[in-house]
Design a protein around this motif. Structure first.
Motif, short mmCIF file in Angstrom:
data_model
loop_
_atom_site.label_atom_id
_atom_site.label_comp_id
_atom_site.label_asym_id
_atom_site.label_seq_id
_atom_site.Cartn_x
_atom_site.Cartn_y
_atom_site.Cartn_z
N GLN A 93 -42.91 23.86 9.66
CA GLN A 93 -43.43 22.96 11.01
C GLN A 93 -42.92 21.76 11.14
OE1 GLN A 93 -47.67 22.57 10.45
NE2 GLN A 93 -47.80 24.82 9.83
N GLN A 94 -42.53 20.94 9.93
CA GLN A 94 -41.84 19.59 10.29
C GLN A 94 -40.52 19.48 10.67
OE1 GLN A 94 -43.43 17.12 11.10
NE2 GLN A 94 -44.34 15.99 9.33
N ARG A 95 -39.71 20.38 9.89
CA ARG A 95 -38.43 20.55 10.41
C ARG A 95 -38.39 21.05 11.70
NH1 ARG A 95 -35.79 24.52 6.37
NH2 ARG A 95 -37.91 24.81 5.60
N LEU A 96 -39.17 21.95 12.27
CA LEU A 96 -39.22 22.36 13.84
C LEU A 96 -39.58 21.10 14.60
CD1 LEU A 96 -38.56 25.14 15.07
CD2 LEU A 96 -40.88 25.44 15.25
N ALA A 97 -40.49 20.31 14.15
CA ALA A 97 -40.72 19.05 14.97
C ALA A 97 -39.61 18.20 15.00
CB ALA A 97 -41.75 18.22 14.58
N LEU A 98 -38.95 18.03 13.99
CA LEU A 98 -37.53 17.28 14.06
C LEU A 98 -36.65 17.93 14.98
CD1 LEU A 98 -35.89 15.00 12.64
CD2 LEU A 98 -35.05 16.47 10.94
N ALA A 99 -36.19 19.20 14.73
CA ALA A 99 -35.37 19.77 15.83
C ALA A 99 -35.80 19.48 17.41
CB ALA A 99 -35.41 21.25 15.67
N ARG A 100 -37.17 19.82 17.52
CA ARG A 100 -37.73 19.23 19.11
C ARG A 100 -37.16 17.92 19.03
NH1 ARG A 100 -43.77 19.88 19.37
NH2 ARG A 100 -43.86 17.95 17.85
N ALA A 101 -37.34 16.84 18.29
CA ALA A 101 -36.96 15.49 18.64
C ALA A 101 -35.60 15.31 18.83
CB ALA A 101 -37.56 14.74 17.50
N LEU A 102 -34.62 16.07 18.17
CA LEU A 102 -33.22 16.08 18.08
C LEU A 102 -32.41 16.60 19.14
CD1 LEU A 102 -32.33 16.16 14.44
CD2 LEU A 102 -32.48 14.22 15.74
N ALA A 103 -33.07 17.69 19.92
CA ALA A 103 -32.83 18.34 20.97
C ALA A 103 -32.38 17.79 22.18
CB ALA A 103 -33.87 19.55 21.50
N ASP A 104 -32.94 16.46 22.55
CA ASP A 104 -32.45 15.67 23.64
C ASP A 104 -31.81 14.56 23.57
OD1 ASP A 104 -33.01 15.77 26.49
OD2 ASP A 104 -34.70 14.29 26.34
N SER A 105 -30.93 14.77 22.27
CA SER A 105 -29.99 13.62 21.99
C SER A 105 -30.77 12.04 22.10
CB SER A 105 -28.80 13.84 22.63
OG SER A 105 -28.19 14.94 22.27
N PRO A 106 -31.82 11.99 21.30
CA PRO A 106 -32.39 10.58 21.46
C PRO A 106 -31.62 9.60 21.21
CG PRO A 106 -33.00 11.56 19.51
CD PRO A 106 -32.37 12.43 20.22
N GLY A 107 -32.03 8.13 21.48
CA GLY A 107 -31.09 7.08 21.08
C GLY A 107 -31.85 6.49 20.01
N LEU A 108 -33.18 6.71 19.85
CA LEU A 108 -33.97 6.10 18.77
C LEU A 108 -34.83 7.31 18.42
CD1 LEU A 108 -35.39 3.80 16.89
CD2 LEU A 108 -36.75 3.32 19.03
N LEU A 109 -34.67 7.63 16.96
CA LEU A 109 -35.53 8.57 16.28
C LEU A 109 -36.46 7.60 15.53
CD1 LEU A 109 -36.30 11.47 15.71
CD2 LEU A 109 -34.54 11.34 14.04
N ILE A 110 -37.96 8.15 15.60
CA ILE A 110 -39.03 7.48 14.83
C ILE A 110 -39.71 8.66 13.73
CG2 ILE A 110 -41.05 6.40 14.59
CD1 ILE A 110 -40.48 5.08 17.28
N LEU A 111 -39.66 8.43 12.51
CA LEU A 111 -40.23 9.49 11.67
C LEU A 111 -41.39 8.67 11.11
CD1 LEU A 111 -37.01 10.17 11.68
CD2 LEU A 111 -38.03 11.60 9.83
N ASP A 112 -42.47 8.98 11.62
CA ASP A 112 -43.80 8.11 11.26
C ASP A 112 -44.49 8.99 10.27
OD1 ASP A 112 -46.15 6.70 11.07
OD2 ASP A 112 -46.74 7.21 12.99
N GLU A 113 -44.22 8.49 8.74
CA GLU A 113 -44.85 9.52 7.75
C GLU A 113 -44.47 10.75 8.14
OE1 GLU A 113 -46.28 7.98 5.06
OE2 GLU A 113 -46.83 6.14 5.78
N ALA A 114 -43.18 11.32 8.32
CA ALA A 114 -43.05 12.45 8.80
C ALA A 114 -42.93 13.58 7.40
CB ALA A 114 -41.77 12.60 9.53
N THR A 115 -42.62 13.10 6.41
CA THR A 115 -42.40 13.64 5.01
C THR A 115 -43.52 13.41 4.11
OG1 THR A 115 -41.09 12.12 4.12
CG2 THR A 115 -40.03 13.70 5.31
N ALA A 116 -44.61 12.95 4.75
CA ALA A 116 -45.75 12.49 3.76
C ALA A 116 -46.60 13.90 3.02
CB ALA A 116 -46.73 11.74 4.56
#
Length: 563
Positions: free
Chosen positions: A470-493
């Motif tokens: 689930q979390q890696r899919l959420a990361l893929a969603r964040a990266l799909a739009d080529s962001p300028g800033l990526l925030i991982l808020d306790e994403a691997t907790a």
């Protein structure tokens, strides 16, 4: 009156539909009011002719009933469909307001309260615009028609009938008003019961693993009993309405019968006219009581509309989705200057006088214990909340919120295909972008191993995937739009070591291409950081810049307090 005016204002865009419905209603009501007169004619003719014209009169009454039924069916369809259209508009307005609402305020509300407003409250408002609103006009027409017909039969008997009915109607109106006064409290109580249900559904795993079913059931019983208390009070008033109304209703009829018999004896009216008068009196009493009931329900609908007027006034502005190609690419700077924020209802600031800079293309670790203010800081950077004082910008002072992607601790996946969860409806994102993002998030092998690949349907919340997936899919969603800033808020907790390693590899590959902020209090990802910013109890402790990416342990001199 202002609330009722606001309710009527919702019908302005449907004047034609309501006009046709009202015209049909008036015709149907007029035909119905002919029936007591036809009944009197039938009895009078029967006594004179011995039944010669029986069939003729029966056919005439049947024809009136048939035409009235057709007209009322058309009226019911027009009113119901028009009210449903208005109800849909109100739901769209509510939903758009929810999407545009303040995140902090929304989090403080119970899910059941929101669900109750969206379903029950709007349904009551909608009912006020359908059968209640137009039916009240019908009942008023019945009152006017019945009173007129009775006066045409005999003026003296009409005065007696009207006085008796008005006394009965006034008492019924008072009882109905008392019965509907607690309706808003009942709605709130039912919303709280619904909240318990939603809370149980969302936390069933925890409830069962801790074997706290009885504890949670007792909480539900307590909430349900409170709702029952309000409903019982309302039911008691409603129960009182019927016998008291019946007592006064029968007293009114008895008065009319005694007066009518006297008028027959003096030759003022016939027995057939008395029967017509009694029939009209029945219609009159019923109509008066229904007018009171309708106005009670209209008042309830108007009050609920007034309660939610800010949510239902209009469609909230929802920004159009900007194609990914139109947004400038590349990493962005983030600068905070003396930023502070206090949550509504709290006397203690969540963060105070926070200031630091995140250089474009670098990886920054925002470190601190739970409650130290890390999530508040990233919420401000992401534009979810606004600071009380201080300011922040993106280096060039241009808004960059559309170029920020967040991977939260909870993945927040939606029911639908894997492709839709990664693309998330953003224009300009094609299959190649989605596949590239899946590769960067190390989730592509899993997806391609599925029989339906990117068309695989996810359950709500992605329950048919592991937490790491689930979390890696959420990361893929964040990266799909080529962001300028990526925030991982306790994403691997709360994911496994293997998944954390895969995410770490993906983040390391972004260095220099995307600005990354890692929010954590402990994580293997901290070793990737160029800069570490320590937050304790809402205050900045020390920014530490590193040129190498070794083990970034928190200095032993820093002691955290839970804040």
């Amino acid at each position: 009156m202002n609330s009722l005016g606001a309710l009527l204002a919702l019908t302005r865009g449907y004047r034609t539909s309501y006009g046709i419905a009202i015209a049909g209603l008036m015709c149907g009501t007029a035909l119905f009011l002919l029936l007591p007169q036809e009944l009197g004619i039938f009895l009078e003719d029967l006594s004179k002719t011995g039944g010669v014209n029986e069939l003729k009169i029966c056919l005439r009454v049947s024809f009136i009933l048939m035409i009235q039924a057709v007209i009322m069916a058309g009226y019911s369809y027009i009113v119901a469909s028009t009210a449903e259209r208005i109800g849909n508009q109100l739901r769209e307005r509510y939903f758009s307001t929810l999407l545009a609402s303040d995140i902090v305020q929304t989090k403080m509300r119970q899910g059941g309260e929101i669900a109750s407003e969206f379903s029950s409250d709007i349904s009551i408002i909608q009912s006020g615009l359908s059968d209640v609103l137009i039916a009240s006009l019908r009942h008023i027409t019945f009152v006017i028609g019945a009173v007129t017909a009775i006066f045409l039969i005999d003026g003296e008997l009409a005065l007696i009938t009207l006085t008796s009915v008005l006394i009965t109607g006034l008492i019924m109106l008072l009882l109905i008003r008392r019965a509907t006064a607690s309706s808003l409290a009942v709605q709130v109580a039912r919303g709280q019961v619904l909240s318990r249900l939603i809370e149980c559904t969302n936390n069933l795993f925890i409830i069962q693993t801790f074997s706290r079913e009885r504890w949670f059931f007792d909480k539900f019983i307590e909430t349900n009993e409170v709702a029952y208390k309000y409903i019982r009070q309302q039911s008691l008033m409603i129960a009182v309405v019927n016998p008291v109304s019946m007592l006064f209703f029968m007293s009114a009829l008895l008065t009319i019968v005694v007066a009518g018999v006297h008028r027959i004896r003096v030759g003022a009216i016939t027995s057939a006219e008395l029967l017509s008068t009694l029939t009209y009196a029945l219609i009159l009493v019923s109509a008066v009581s229904q007018v009171g009931l309708s106005f009670g329900r209209l008042h309830q609908s108007a009050e609920l509309l007034n309660k939610h007027k800010n949510k239902l006034a209009s469609i909230s502005t929802i920004p159009d989705m900007e194609p990914a190609q139109s947004i400038e690419k590349g990493p962005i700077n983030v600068v905070l200057n003396s930023v502070s924020y206090t949550y509504p209802g709290s006397k203690r600031p969540a963060i105070r006088d926070i200031g630091f800079e995140v250089t474009a293309g670098t990886i920054t670790a925002l470190v601190g214990n739970s409650g130290s203010g890390k999530s508040t800081i990233v919420s401000i950077i992401a534009g979810a909340i606004r600071p009380d004082c201080g300011n922040f910008n993106f280096g060039d002072n241009e808004p960059q919120f559309k170029r920020i992607a967040v991977v939260p601790q909870e993945p927040h996946l939606f029911s639908g295909t894997i492709f839709d969860n990664i693309a998330m409806g953003r224009p300009g994102i094609n299959f190649d972008d989605v596949f590239r993002a899946a590769q960067m998030a190390s989730i592509d092998e899993l997806i391609t191993s599925l029989a339906d690949g990117f068309d695989h349907i996810l359950a709500e919340g992605g329950r048919n995937l592991s937490r790491g997936q689930q979390q890696r899919l959420a990361l893929a969603r964040a990266l799909a739009d080529s962001p300028g800033l990526l925030i991982l808020d306790e994403a691997t907790a709360s994911i496994d070591v293997h998944s954390e390693k895969l995410i770490g590899n993906a983040i390391s590959a972004l260095r220099g291409k995307v600005t990354v902020v890692i929010v954590a209090h402990q994580s293997a990802l901290l070793g990737l950081a160029d800069q570490k910013i320590v937050v304790n109890a809402g205050s900045l402790v020390a920014p530490i810049v590193r040129s190498s990416h070794g083990d970034l342990n928190i200095p032993s001199t820093v002691k955290f307090n839970i804040g």
